[in-house]
Scaffold this active site. Structure first.
Site, PDB file in Angstrom:
ATOM      1  N   HIS A  62      42.453  39.678  41.294  1.00 11.73           N
ATOM      2  CA  HIS A  62      40.991  39.917  41.166  1.00 11.73           C
ATOM      3  C   HIS A  62      40.703  41.345  41.619  1.00 11.73           C
ATOM      4  O   HIS A  62      40.744  41.645  42.812  1.00 11.73           O
ATOM      5  CB  HIS A  62      40.197  38.929  42.031  1.00 11.73           C
ATOM      6  CG  HIS A  62      38.707  39.100  41.939  1.00 11.73           C
ATOM      7  ND1 HIS A  62      37.856  38.047  41.697  1.00 11.73           N
ATOM      8  CD2 HIS A  62      37.917  40.183  42.044  1.00 11.73           C
ATOM      9  CE1 HIS A  62      36.606  38.479  41.663  1.00 11.73           C
ATOM     10  NE2 HIS A  62      36.618  39.797  41.881  1.00 11.73           N
ATOM     11  N   HIS A  73      38.357  45.130  40.803  1.00 10.72           N
ATOM     12  CA  HIS A  73      37.349  45.936  40.092  1.00 10.72           C
ATOM     13  C   HIS A  73      37.843  47.369  40.004  1.00 10.72           C
ATOM     14  O   HIS A  73      38.082  48.004  41.041  1.00 10.72           O
ATOM     15  CB  HIS A  73      36.013  45.903  40.841  1.00 10.72           C
ATOM     16  CG  HIS A  73      35.449  44.527  40.970  1.00 10.72           C
ATOM     17  ND1 HIS A  73      34.571  43.988  40.056  1.00 10.72           N
ATOM     18  CD2 HIS A  73      35.657  43.559  41.896  1.00 10.72           C
ATOM     19  CE1 HIS A  73      34.255  42.746  40.405  1.00 10.72           C
ATOM     20  NE2 HIS A  73      34.909  42.464  41.524  1.00 10.72           N
ATOM     21  N   LYS A  93      35.880  35.314  32.468  1.00  9.52           N
ATOM     22  CA  LYS A  93      35.219  35.282  33.778  1.00  9.52           C
ATOM     23  C   LYS A  93      33.824  34.712  33.652  1.00  9.52           C
ATOM     24  O   LYS A  93      33.035  35.137  32.806  1.00  9.52           O
ATOM     25  CB  LYS A  93      35.151  36.716  34.317  1.00  9.52           C
ATOM     26  CG  LYS A  93      34.294  36.886  35.546  1.00  9.52           C
ATOM     27  CD  LYS A  93      35.054  36.559  36.809  1.00  9.52           C
ATOM     28  CE  LYS A  93      34.120  36.569  38.010  1.00  9.52           C
ATOM     29  NZ  LYS A  93      34.723  37.013  39.229  1.00  9.52           N
ATOM     30  N   HIS A 152      33.180  33.027  39.580  1.00 12.44           N
ATOM     31  CA  HIS A 152      32.492  33.473  40.796  1.00 12.44           C
ATOM     32  C   HIS A 152      31.729  32.252  41.303  1.00 12.44           C
ATOM     33  O   HIS A 152      30.703  31.878  40.747  1.00 12.44           O
ATOM     34  CB  HIS A 152      31.545  34.642  40.515  1.00 12.44           C
ATOM     35  CG  HIS A 152      30.883  35.150  41.759  1.00 12.44           C
ATOM     36  ND1 HIS A 152      31.207  36.356  42.338  1.00 12.44           N
ATOM     37  CD2 HIS A 152      29.947  34.593  42.568  1.00 12.44           C
ATOM     38  CE1 HIS A 152      30.489  36.514  43.441  1.00 12.44           C
ATOM     39  NE2 HIS A 152      29.715  35.461  43.601  1.00 12.44           N
ATOM     40  N   HIS A 172      37.873  34.483  45.175  1.00  9.28           N
ATOM     41  CA  HIS A 172      37.455  34.944  46.497  1.00  9.28           C
ATOM     42  C   HIS A 172      36.792  33.831  47.323  1.00  9.28           C
ATOM     43  O   HIS A 172      35.648  33.939  47.738  1.00  9.28           O
ATOM     44  CB  HIS A 172      36.559  36.186  46.436  1.00  9.28           C
ATOM     45  CG  HIS A 172      35.525  36.213  45.346  1.00  9.28           C
ATOM     46  ND1 HIS A 172      34.657  35.180  45.125  1.00  9.28           N
ATOM     47  CD2 HIS A 172      35.221  37.167  44.446  1.00  9.28           C
ATOM     48  CE1 HIS A 172      33.877  35.508  44.116  1.00  9.28           C
ATOM     49  NE2 HIS A 172      34.187  36.702  43.684  1.00  9.28           N
ATOM     50  N   ASP A 206      39.731  41.510  45.307  1.00  7.06           N
ATOM     51  CA  ASP A 206      38.315  41.799  45.043  1.00  7.06           C
ATOM     52  C   ASP A 206      37.957  43.204  45.534  1.00  7.06           C
ATOM     53  O   ASP A 206      36.828  43.459  45.945  1.00  7.06           O
ATOM     54  CB  ASP A 206      37.398  40.747  45.685  1.00  7.06           C
ATOM     55  CG  ASP A 206      35.979  40.803  45.128  1.00  7.06           C
ATOM     56  OD1 ASP A 206      35.774  41.435  44.083  1.00  7.06           O
ATOM     57  OD2 ASP A 206      35.083  40.218  45.764  1.00  7.06           O
TER      58      ASP A 206
HETATM   59  C1  NCD Z   1      31.767  42.976  43.289  1.00 12.64           C
HETATM   60  C2  NCD Z   1      31.407  44.301  42.626  1.00 12.64           C
HETATM   61  O1  NCD Z   1      30.991  45.232  43.328  1.00 12.64           O
HETATM   62  O2  NCD Z   1      31.573  44.419  41.409  1.00 12.64           O
HETATM   63  N1  NCD Z   1      31.163  42.947  44.598  1.00 12.64           N
HETATM   64  C3  NCD Z   1      31.558  42.185  45.636  1.00 12.64           C
HETATM   65  O3  NCD Z   1      30.879  42.183  46.659  1.00 12.64           O
HETATM   66  N2  NCD Z   1      32.656  41.455  45.581  1.00 12.64           N
HETATM   67  C4  NCD Z   1      31.355  41.846  42.448  1.00 12.64           C
HETATM   68  C5  NCD Z   1      31.973  40.516  42.833  1.00 12.64           C
HETATM   69  O4  NCD Z   1      33.163  40.288  42.647  1.00 12.64           O
HETATM   70  O5  NCD Z   1      31.251  39.656  43.352  1.00 12.64           O
HETATM   71 ZN    ZN Z   2      34.898  40.704  42.459  1.00 10.89          ZN
END
Ligand code: NCD
Ligand code: ZN
Length: 350
Positions: free
Chosen positions: A18, A20, A104, A141, A179, A252
């Site tokens: 996971h 970003h 997702k 999520h 998460h 995450d």
């Molecule tokens: C994530 C993001 O910034 O894209 N933020 C987070 O707090 N984890 C989005 C997510 O995975 O919830």
């Molecule tokens: Zn995330």
């Protein structure tokens, strides 16, 4: 019992289930941070606009590969963002073509860039049924978004109100509850024998809600789902070190530039790509569970996703504390690296 004097550990190269990476200048700065230690990562599709169709995922994957150092041998595993307008045949075609590893599900409004998410679960039932038939995993999520539900209860309520009914209706759907932050989620996953896995982040193994709120507010620890009480953190550590195949690493890691975190309404997200493996080694070492680190970070995830583990390895060596930069510089501005609050004795050689 683990050897307390263990000072070196070689494990299969880990994957991040996971992650970003964002886009543009941010992508260029953060992708090499992950590619340094990790073999693969499940790439979150919450760009603006989101990665919805197969063609979006192809283009995004190309943009990622363009900034990953060639020597890294890193493979991004793409996901599609489900909306109420998603065309099931496009999702299945993307999976069959090897473009989209998973899809997702964001409840609308649950977190950063989730405005196009799902309000009405019945609208996505056809695509979820098609995914179940194709064996395509669904990343979820797991938080409800109703404003009347306390933010610390949103994960537990999601399990009862959304996940249990969904799994009853489509039991063959392979779901990853992402998460997880609560004992409730750990218990639910542990009590479910089939088709359910969970990712756990690095930071949720280390911080509880006091770290965010006691003695001053610390925006760099604010993420969603928000960290819970200490007893929940302990349950997450127990799950991570248990070796149970249903629990695996999903950092995450979610970069936001400091000005976006440090404002009146700051963004949710913790950036841990740079120092995750050193943090995890410390957590597993303190728990006397270093021999279980490989299962959590390198074996259980691929097994759930029905992929082979990585062939290559990384070596962790214990010694003097390793210094990680407190920030990384990006073309958009500085991003603060997760501060675990304790020295990191494990160096990573990838
Ligand atoms: C994530 C993001 O910034 O894209 N933020 C987070 O707090 N984890 C989005 C997510 O995975 O919830
Ligand atoms: Zn995330």
């Amino acid at each position: 019992m683990a050897d307390k004097n263990m000072t070196s550990l070689t494990i299969r190269r880990p994957d991040d289930w996971h992650l970003h990476l964002r886009d543009g200048d941010m992508l260029a700065a953060v992708a090499p941070e992950t590619a340094r230690h990790f073999g693969r990562a499940i790439i979150m599709p919450n760009l603006v606009p989101p990665v919805v169709r197969m063609e979006d995922a192809v283009a995004y994957r190309d943009r990622i590969m363009a900034v990953v150092p060639e020597t890294a041998n890193f493979q991004p595993l793409m996901t599609l963002y489900l909306t109420e307008e998603t065309d099931p045949s496009d999702v299945i075609a993307a999976h069959k073509a090897g473009i989209a590893t998973a899809a997702k599900l964001y409840p609308a409004g649950a977190t950063t860039n989730s405005a196009s998410g799902v309000k009405n679960m019945s609208a996505v039932r056809p695509v979820l049924e098609a995914m179940a038939e194709a064996g395509m995993p669904l990343c979820v999520h797991g938080e409800v978004t109703n404003s009347e539900i306390d933010i610390f209860d949103r994960e537990a309520v999601f399990i009862d109100k959304v996940l249990k009914p969904l799994r009853k209706r489509i039991p063959d759907l392979r779901v990853i509850m992402e998460h997880v932050t609560t004992q409730d989620a750990v218990d639910y996953v542990r009590d479910t024998p089939k088709n359910l896995g969970a990712t756990i982040t690095t930071h949720h193994l280390i911080i509880n809600r006091n770290h965010i709120l006691a003695g001053g507010i610390r925006p760099h620890y604010y993420c969603l789902p928000v960290a819970k009480r200490e007893r929940h953190r302990i349950a997450l550590v127990q799950a991570a070190i248990s070796g149970d195949k249903r629990f695996f690493l999903g950092t995450d890691s979610a970069p936001h530039i400091d000005p976006a975190k440090l404002q009146e309404c700051g963004c949710a997200g913790v950036f841990s790509a740079s120092n995750t493996m050193s943090c995890l080694a410390e957590v597993f070492d303190v728990a006397g569970a270093l021999p279980k680190l490989e299962a959590f970070s390198s074996l259980n995830g691929p097994a759930f996703y029905r992929l082979p583990p990585n062939d290559s390895t990384i070596t962790l060596t214990k010694g003097e504390p390793v210094d990680y930069p407190t920030h990384i510089q990006t073309g958009e501005g500085p991003v603060t690296v997760f501060d675990p609050g304790f020295p990191l004795h494990w160096r990573v050689d990838a």
